[in-house]
Design a protein around this motif. Structure first.
Motif, short mmCIF file in Angstrom:
data_model
loop_
_atom_site.label_atom_id
_atom_site.label_comp_id
_atom_site.label_asym_id
_atom_site.label_seq_id
_atom_site.Cartn_x
_atom_site.Cartn_y
_atom_site.Cartn_z
N CYS A 11 0.84 -1.19 0.00
CA CYS A 11 0.00 0.00 0.00
C CYS A 11 0.89 1.25 0.00
O CYS A 11 1.82 1.34 0.80
N LEU A 13 0.22 4.06 1.06
CA LEU A 13 -0.02 4.88 2.25
C LEU A 13 0.59 4.28 3.50
O LEU A 13 1.37 4.93 4.19
N CYS A 14 0.24 3.03 3.79
CA CYS A 14 0.68 2.45 5.06
C CYS A 14 1.74 1.37 4.88
O CYS A 14 2.24 0.84 5.86
N SER A 16 1.59 -1.60 4.01
CA SER A 16 1.27 -2.97 4.38
C SER A 16 0.91 -3.78 3.13
O SER A 16 0.68 -3.22 2.06
N CYS A 29 -6.27 -2.77 0.42
CA CYS A 29 -5.54 -2.53 1.66
C CYS A 29 -6.54 -2.61 2.79
O CYS A 29 -7.46 -1.80 2.86
N ASP A 32 -6.34 0.52 5.41
CA ASP A 32 -6.93 1.79 4.98
C ASP A 32 -8.32 1.60 4.38
O ASP A 32 -9.00 2.58 4.10
ZN ZN Z 1 -2.79 0.99 3.41
#
Ligand code: ZN
Length: 60
Positions: A11, A13-14, A16, A29, A32
């Motif tokens: 991801c 953003l995070c 993961s 994800c 999120d």
């Molecule tokens: Zn994420």
């Protein structure tokens, strides 16, 4: 969708790991609750392009 490719995708953003939803053709994800589209076999890892999952949508 290439399994190896899925293994290296995270991801944006995070960071993961993502879950591949074969039916929807999306990368999910869970953290999120975002679904990233796959266009012409290429995952679009952009937050602007991602779809927010609705609360009803089950993320396994
Ligand atoms: Zn994420």
């Amino acid at each position: 969708m290439d399994r190896k490719l899925l293994d290296i995708l995270v991801c944006p953003l995070c960071k993961s790991k993502l879950t591949y939803d074969k039916k929807a053709g999306e990368l999910i994800c869970k953290a999120d609750r975002l679904a990233f589209p796959i266009r012409d076999g290429i995952p679009v890892m952009l937050e602007e392009e991602a779809r927010s999952l609705s609360p009803e949508e089950e993320v396994e």
